[in-house]
Design a protein around this motif. Structure first.
Motif, mmCIF file in Angstrom:
data_model
loop_
_atom_site.group_PDB
_atom_site.id
_atom_site.type_symbol
_atom_site.label_atom_id
_atom_site.label_comp_id
_atom_site.label_asym_id
_atom_site.label_seq_id
_atom_site.Cartn_x
_atom_site.Cartn_y
_atom_site.Cartn_z
ATOM 1 N N MET A 1 15.657 -0.781 7.545
ATOM 2 C CA MET A 1 14.822 0.408 7.498
ATOM 3 C C MET A 1 15.256 1.404 8.569
ATOM 4 O O MET A 1 15.250 2.609 8.335
ATOM 5 C CB MET A 1 13.349 0.027 7.659
ATOM 6 N N GLY A 2 15.613 0.913 9.744
ATOM 7 C CA GLY A 2 16.072 1.797 10.808
ATOM 8 C C GLY A 2 17.396 2.443 10.498
ATOM 9 O O GLY A 2 17.640 3.600 10.858
ATOM 10 N N ILE B 1 0.669 0.359 2.222
ATOM 11 C CA ILE B 1 0.089 -0.981 2.318
ATOM 12 C C ILE B 1 0.791 -1.851 1.289
ATOM 13 O O ILE B 1 0.760 -1.554 0.096
ATOM 14 C CB ILE B 1 -1.433 -0.962 2.054
ATOM 15 N N LEU B 2 1.422 -2.915 1.768
ATOM 16 C CA LEU B 2 2.144 -3.843 0.908
ATOM 17 C C LEU B 2 1.368 -5.146 0.810
ATOM 18 O O LEU B 2 0.483 -5.406 1.636
ATOM 19 C CB LEU B 2 3.529 -4.123 1.483
ATOM 20 N N PRO B 3 1.699 -6.001 -0.146
ATOM 21 C CA PRO B 3 1.025 -7.305 -0.219
ATOM 22 C C PRO B 3 1.193 -8.117 1.079
ATOM 23 O O PRO B 3 0.313 -8.882 1.444
ATOM 24 C CB PRO B 3 1.715 -8.010 -1.380
ATOM 25 N N SER B 4 2.292 -7.888 1.787
ATOM 26 C CA SER B 4 2.573 -8.661 2.994
ATOM 27 C C SER B 4 2.227 -7.924 4.276
ATOM 28 O O SER B 4 2.490 -8.438 5.370
ATOM 29 C CB SER B 4 4.055 -9.038 3.020
ATOM 30 N N GLY B 5 1.675 -6.729 4.207
ATOM 31 C CA GLY B 5 1.352 -5.980 5.420
ATOM 32 C C GLY B 5 1.470 -4.486 5.213
ATOM 33 O O GLY B 5 1.229 -3.978 4.124
ATOM 34 N N ILE B 6 1.861 -3.794 6.258
ATOM 35 C CA ILE B 6 1.977 -2.337 6.224
ATOM 36 C C ILE B 6 3.353 -1.946 6.735
ATOM 37 O O ILE B 6 3.885 -2.575 7.659
ATOM 38 C CB ILE B 6 0.865 -1.675 7.071
ATOM 39 N N VAL B 7 3.947 -0.938 6.107
ATOM 40 C CA VAL B 7 5.171 -0.327 6.629
ATOM 41 C C VAL B 7 4.862 1.141 6.873
ATOM 42 O O VAL B 7 4.035 1.742 6.183
ATOM 43 C CB VAL B 7 6.390 -0.489 5.677
ATOM 44 N N PHE B 8 5.523 1.716 7.859
ATOM 45 C CA PHE B 8 5.277 3.117 8.200
ATOM 46 C C PHE B 8 6.549 3.706 8.770
ATOM 47 O O PHE B 8 7.446 2.991 9.215
ATOM 48 C CB PHE B 8 4.126 3.242 9.203
ATOM 49 N N GLY B 9 6.614 5.019 8.745
ATOM 50 C CA GLY B 9 7.771 5.694 9.302
ATOM 51 C C GLY B 9 7.646 7.193 9.200
ATOM 52 O O GLY B 9 6.749 7.720 8.546
ATOM 53 N N SER B 10 8.594 7.867 9.838
ATOM 54 C CA SER B 10 8.584 9.322 9.846
ATOM 55 C C SER B 10 9.267 9.908 8.622
ATOM 56 O O SER B 10 9.167 11.107 8.382
ATOM 57 C CB SER B 10 9.264 9.842 11.115
ATOM 58 N N GLN B 11 9.958 9.070 7.860
ATOM 59 C CA GLN B 11 10.596 9.527 6.629
ATOM 60 C C GLN B 11 10.416 8.476 5.550
ATOM 61 O O GLN B 11 10.473 7.276 5.820
ATOM 62 C CB GLN B 11 12.077 9.773 6.847
ATOM 63 N N LEU B 12 10.252 8.944 4.336
ATOM 64 C CA LEU B 12 10.074 8.030 3.209
ATOM 65 C C LEU B 12 11.305 7.152 2.992
ATOM 66 O O LEU B 12 11.186 6.007 2.563
ATOM 67 C CB LEU B 12 9.760 8.805 1.935
ATOM 68 N N PRO C 1 11.917 -4.492 0.906
ATOM 69 C CA PRO C 1 12.059 -5.128 -0.412
ATOM 70 C C PRO C 1 10.802 -5.110 -1.274
ATOM 71 O O PRO C 1 10.903 -5.188 -2.503
ATOM 72 C CB PRO C 1 12.466 -6.564 -0.077
ATOM 73 N N TYR C 2 9.622 -4.982 -0.686
ATOM 74 C CA TYR C 2 8.392 -4.972 -1.464
ATOM 75 C C TYR C 2 7.797 -3.582 -1.645
ATOM 76 O O TYR C 2 6.677 -3.434 -2.126
ATOM 77 C CB TYR C 2 7.351 -5.904 -0.843
ATOM 78 N N PHE C 3 8.544 -2.563 -1.269
ATOM 79 C CA PHE C 3 8.045 -1.197 -1.403
ATOM 80 C C PHE C 3 7.905 -0.837 -2.884
ATOM 81 O O PHE C 3 8.802 -1.070 -3.683
ATOM 82 C CB PHE C 3 8.995 -0.211 -0.713
ATOM 83 N N ASP C 4 6.775 -0.252 -3.246
ATOM 84 C CA ASP C 4 6.501 0.148 -4.629
ATOM 85 C C ASP C 4 6.968 1.596 -4.820
ATOM 86 O O ASP C 4 6.406 2.521 -4.246
ATOM 87 C CB ASP C 4 5.005 0.029 -4.913
ATOM 88 N N SER D 1 1.858 4.531 -3.998
ATOM 89 C CA SER D 1 1.347 3.555 -3.029
ATOM 90 C C SER D 1 1.495 4.004 -1.578
ATOM 91 O O SER D 1 1.113 3.279 -0.664
ATOM 92 C CB SER D 1 2.080 2.227 -3.202
ATOM 93 N N THR D 2 2.032 5.188 -1.354
ATOM 94 C CA THR D 2 2.326 5.641 0.008
ATOM 95 C C THR D 2 1.537 6.901 0.321
ATOM 96 O O THR D 2 1.446 7.809 -0.500
ATOM 97 C CB THR D 2 3.837 5.906 0.156
ATOM 98 N N LYS D 3 0.980 6.934 1.511
ATOM 99 C CA LYS D 3 0.189 8.075 1.953
ATOM 100 C C LYS D 3 0.795 8.662 3.221
ATOM 101 O O LYS D 3 1.550 8.011 3.932
ATOM 102 C CB LYS D 3 -1.263 7.653 2.245
#
Length: 188
Positions: A1-2, A132-143, A150-153, A179-181
């Motif tokens: 991701m980085g 919000i993913l089934p396994s937690g949360i991912v976040f960032g400054s860019q989509l 791997p679980y991003f919708d 799924s992303t806000k």
């Protein structure tokens, strides 16, 4: 991701992972105020309670830094990131970010309370996306960084696309993905 955003921070990169809580941060750095390694991120507070990744700039950090030092806080770099951490530790998150004049988005991990905070400046100049993913949360400054998980919708939000066609941008809290806000400006 980085790696998906490595072009955004050519000066340094950093990774933090807390195995006990499964919290991880990746940061790409563009050094502006303090170019030394003392300002590298992810950055831990002096007590080691807080871990921070920060994107942006706090314009009044020098005056805030002086106030914190006068109050007895330890601030050793010339970094607005360290000032933000010291201020949060001294005054609390909600109170201190109200005093910060700037453009920013950040993630703060409170190891003691096991809480993750995402925050965005009042005008919303710096974006902060989360999913919000089934396994937690991912976040960032860019989509683009989020889409690497791997679980991003990747289902598109047709309403958001309509907003883009109408306004030329997608207003918060929507994003192009259903799924992303986007965190609303001035919120944490």
């Amino acid at each position: 991701m980085g790696s998906a955003i490595d072009y955004r921070g050519p000066d340094d990169e950093g990774v933090y992972f807390d195995a006990s809580s499964h919290v991880g941060f990746v940061h790409r750095r563009l050094a502006i105020h303090d170019i030394s390694m003392a300002a590298a991120q992810p950055m831990a507070s002096h007590s080691k309670r807080f871990i921070l990744v920060f994107n942006g700039e706090i314009y009044n950090f020098q005056s805030l830094r002086s106030e914190l030092i006068a109050a007895g806080c330890l601030v050793t770099s010339d970094s607005d990131t360290e000032v933000l951490l010291a201020g949060i530790e001294y005054e609390g998150l909600e109170h201190f970010i109200q005093r910060c004049d700037g453009m920013f988005a950040f993630a703060l991990w409170d190891k003691e309370n096991r809480q993750l905070y995402l925050a965005r400046d009042r005008m919303g100049e710096k974006p902060l996306y989360y999913s919000i993913l089934p396994s937690g949360i991912v976040f960032g400054s860019q989509l683009g960084s989020l889409t690497q998980h791997p679980y991003f919708d990747k289902e598109l939000d047709r309403n958001a696309i309509g907003l883009y066609l109408r306004h030329g941008y997608i207003p918060a809290p929507s994003s192009v993905y259903k799924s992303t806000k986007k965190l609303m400006p001035g919120n944490f």
